[in-house]
Design an enzyme around this catalytic site. Structure first.
Site, PDB file in Angstrom:
ATOM      1  N   ARG A   1     -10.398 -11.587   1.542  1.00  0.00           N
ATOM      2  CA  ARG A   1     -11.091 -12.745   0.807  1.00  0.00           C
ATOM      3  C   ARG A   1     -10.281 -13.891   0.996  1.00  0.00           C
ATOM      4  NH1 ARG A   1     -11.088  -8.994  -4.611  1.00  0.00           N
ATOM      5  NH2 ARG A   1     -10.960  -7.456  -2.744  1.00  0.00           N
TER       6      ARG A   1
ATOM      7  N   LYS B   1       0.907  -1.244  -0.205  1.00  0.00           N
ATOM      8  CA  LYS B   1      -0.035  -0.069   0.143  1.00  0.00           C
ATOM      9  C   LYS B   1       0.727   1.207  -0.054  1.00  0.00           C
ATOM     10  CE  LYS B   1      -4.043  -1.887   2.666  1.00  0.00           C
ATOM     11  NZ  LYS B   1      -4.990  -1.641   1.673  1.00  0.00           N
TER      12      LYS B   1
HETATM   13  N1  BES Z   1      -8.147  -4.063   4.353  1.00  0.00           N
HETATM   14  C1  BES Z   1      -8.142  -3.486   2.982  1.00  0.00           C
HETATM   15  C2  BES Z   1      -9.384  -2.600   2.597  1.00  0.00           C
HETATM   16  C3  BES Z   1      -9.799  -1.364   3.276  1.00  0.00           C
HETATM   17  C4  BES Z   1      -9.682  -0.130   2.624  1.00  0.00           C
HETATM   18  C5  BES Z   1     -10.562  -1.402   4.847  1.00  0.00           C
HETATM   19  C6  BES Z   1      -9.984   1.054   3.271  1.00  0.00           C
HETATM   20  C7  BES Z   1     -10.527  -0.034   5.370  1.00  0.00           C
HETATM   21  C8  BES Z   1     -10.221   0.999   4.722  1.00  0.00           C
HETATM   22  C9  BES Z   1      -8.256  -4.596   1.860  1.00  0.00           C
HETATM   23  O1  BES Z   1      -7.514  -5.649   2.340  1.00  0.00           O
HETATM   24  C10 BES Z   1      -7.911  -3.956   0.733  1.00  0.00           C
HETATM   25  O2  BES Z   1      -6.656  -3.546   0.552  1.00  0.00           O
HETATM   26  N2  BES Z   1      -8.460  -4.102  -0.539  1.00  0.00           N
HETATM   27  C11 BES Z   1      -7.994  -3.881  -1.621  1.00  0.00           C
HETATM   28  C12 BES Z   1      -8.226  -4.727  -2.747  1.00  0.00           C
HETATM   29  C13 BES Z   1      -7.907  -4.699  -4.197  1.00  0.00           C
HETATM   30  C14 BES Z   1      -6.227  -4.629  -4.102  1.00  0.00           C
HETATM   31  C15 BES Z   1      -8.465  -5.548  -4.975  1.00  0.00           C
HETATM   32  C16 BES Z   1      -9.001  -2.418  -1.895  1.00  0.00           C
HETATM   33  O3  BES Z   1      -9.935  -2.543  -1.726  1.00  0.00           O
HETATM   34  O4  BES Z   1      -8.309  -1.571  -2.612  1.00  0.00           O
HETATM   35 ZN    ZN Z   2      -5.315  -5.363   1.804  1.00  0.00          ZN
END
Ligand code: BES
Ligand code: ZN
Ligand code: ZN
Length: 482
Positions: A336, A262
């Site tokens: 997931r 991230k």
């Molecule tokens: N934990 C994150 C989702 C999230 C985002 C939670 C903002 C709380 C606040 C999750 O694991 C994630 O990183 N999801 C990605 C998925 C993508 C890479 C397909 C996302 O939503 O950007």
């Molecule tokens: Zn994630």
């Protein structure tokens, strides 16, 4: 703080809190209260209109403090909780060690919310400050909160309101804890302690058992971390249980994104990526405390998504507890993956009648609904309705999004059974749910709640974002109405 039920105003000097709804009865009730407490109604009316969360302090001729609190028009449970929480949060240093809340003129069902809100007002977020703020007198051990009411069942409502708040505050602490103080084992220990205290069983599958039982998806996400993954299995069974409900919660104690790392802006917020797990922990604890007549199973896959030479990588194909193979496109879509194992573990080992999973799953859901509602996904209309009703009632709102099979394409893989990400910046919350669906064995009574926007929110009680315990009151209400 001790909370007592009293049926008559006591002669001992305490501050009195009176709450008012802005309806046709307002003037009348104000009149009555002013005469009980010997206040001049004309002055009170000038300064107080019962707007939501408005409060005003008045003094009687014999120097008793009377606080009028506004609840606005037609308040719902969450408005009452928030009004009392705000009052006690803001005024706590100005309150004596004895406070009486006079709720004689309010509906009896509100007792619980009054107590929950007042108790939450004492929540301290300064977990790791070396110089703690002095606790306000009312929230000290011998502080006394009197609930003045002639309603029946006041005692039971007080207990319920207090227990809900106590569990919620434990969940706040868990959510607000930073990554270096919160590992998968911390969540496991929380469950073990709670189970011991409230008499339900907890079983922790550690790395060796995860390997022998082939929870390969959970193991893959956890393999880059120094803190090994665990599967937490909680079971509360009332002797009067007629239904078996399974809850699954995403327990990522920190989500760096893994190799698909991230950006650093706001990465610190990913200490809250165990919001689904927190909701499950809190709900099962409360169900056990309140002895709900149910058979409840909680399954929490817990791990840390870390960056390391051993981390799983984009392009990896991994196995899973269900036997299906998963092609990894993005290691940041880790929730997931671990839920896949959590869901299939639940279905295979427990065959629940109803199955609900909660997860801080996608940024896409936050983009869609913001901080004010969680995404609800299910193919079962009745379940959707029951969950939506519970959300409206508790103020932990849900909004349904589609789960049509056309979205299945997004997760089809050429070389494995499924892939974990479509690669497209569209409908992310939906395709994530289509992925989960693969691991539910077509359970007819399954719902997924994406709580990414609601678990860790902007609140007036902390300048920065903080845990909300979203899901706990929602699920409690849902379970009680089954
Ligand atoms: N934990 C994150 C989702 C999230 C985002 C939670 C903002 C709380 C606040 C999750 O694991 C994630 O990183 N999801 C990605 C998925 C993508 C890479 C397909 C996302 O939503 O950007
Ligand atoms: Zn994630
Ligand atoms: Zn995550």
């Amino acid at each position: 703080m001790k909370i007592n039920h009293i049926a008559q105003l006591q002669p001992t000097p305490t501050a009195v809190v009176l709450a008012f709804v802005q309806d046709d009865n307002f003037e009348n009730q104000l009149q009555q209260c002013c005469s009980t407490y010997a206040l001049n109604i004309d002055f009170v009316k000038q300064d107080f209109t019962a707007d939501v969360k408005e409060f005003q302090i008045f003094y009687t001729a014999d120097n008793q403090k009377v606080i009028c609190l506004g609840l606005g028009k037609a308040p719902k449970s969450i408005d009452i909780i928030k009004a009392f929480r705000t009052l006690f949060f803001k005024l706590k240093n100005k309150l004596p060690d004895g406070v009486t809340i006079d709720i004689q003129h309010l509906p009896t069902e509100w007792t619980e919310f009054v107590v929950t809100g007042s108790t939450l007002g004492g929540y301290n977020i300064d977990l790791y400050k070396t110089e703690k703020k002095e606790i306000s007198p009312i929230f000290k051990k011998d502080g006394i909160l009197n609930i003045l009411s002639t309603h029946e069942h006041t005692e039971a409502s007080i207990r319920r309101g207090k227990e809900i708040a106590k569990t919620q505050m434990k969940i706040f602490d868990l959510m607000n804890a930073p990554a270096n103080k919160k590992t998968p084992q911390t969540l496991a220990n929380w469950a073990l302690e709670s189970g011991k205290k409230f008499d339900y069983s907890v079983n922790i599958l550690e790395q060796q058992q995860l390997k022998s039982q082939k929870l390969e998806a959970l193991l893959a996400v956890g393999q880059g971390s120094e803190h090994p993954p665990v599967l937490i299995v909680m079971e509360y069974k009332s002797p009067n249980a007629k239904q078996k409900i399974g809850l699954v919660g995403k327990g990522v104690t920190f989500d760096t994104g893994g190799i698909s790392i991230k950006s650093s802006t706001n990465m610190h917020l990913m200490k809250s990526d165990m919001g689904g797990a927190a909701a499950v922990l809190g709900t099962i604890e409360l169900a056990a405390k309140l002895k709900l007549p149910l058979h409840l199973i909680g399954v929490i896959p817990a791990c840390e998504n870390a960056v390391d030479g051993k981390s799983f990588k984009p392009s990896d194909v991994i196995g899973s507890y269900s036997g299906k193979t998963i092609e990894i496109i993005d290691t940041d879509a880790e929730g997931r993956i671990i839920l896949a194992d959590g869901l299939s573990y639940l279905v295979k080992n427990f065959q629940p009648d109803t199955m609900i999973d909660l997860a801080t799953l996608t940024g896409s859901c936050v983009a869609t609904l913001g901080y004010h509602a969680a995404g609800l996904f299910t193919n079962n209309d009745e379940l959707a309705q029951n969950l939506t009703n519970a959300g409206d009632k508790t103020g932990e709102r849900l909004w349904r999004l589609p789960l049509w099979d056309v979205y299945k394409e997004d997760i089809s893989s050429d070389i494995a059974d499924v892939r974990n990400f479509s690669g497209k910046p569209m409908a992310g919350a939906i395709s994530a749910t289509k992925f989960l669906e693969v691991f539910t064995e077509n359970h007819p009574n399954w719902a997924h709640l994406d709580i990414a926007g609601t678990a860790f929110g902007d609140t007036e009680f902390a300048p920065q974002r903080a845990g909300t315990a979203f899901g706990v009151r929602l699920l409690l209400d849902f379970l009680e109405n089954l």
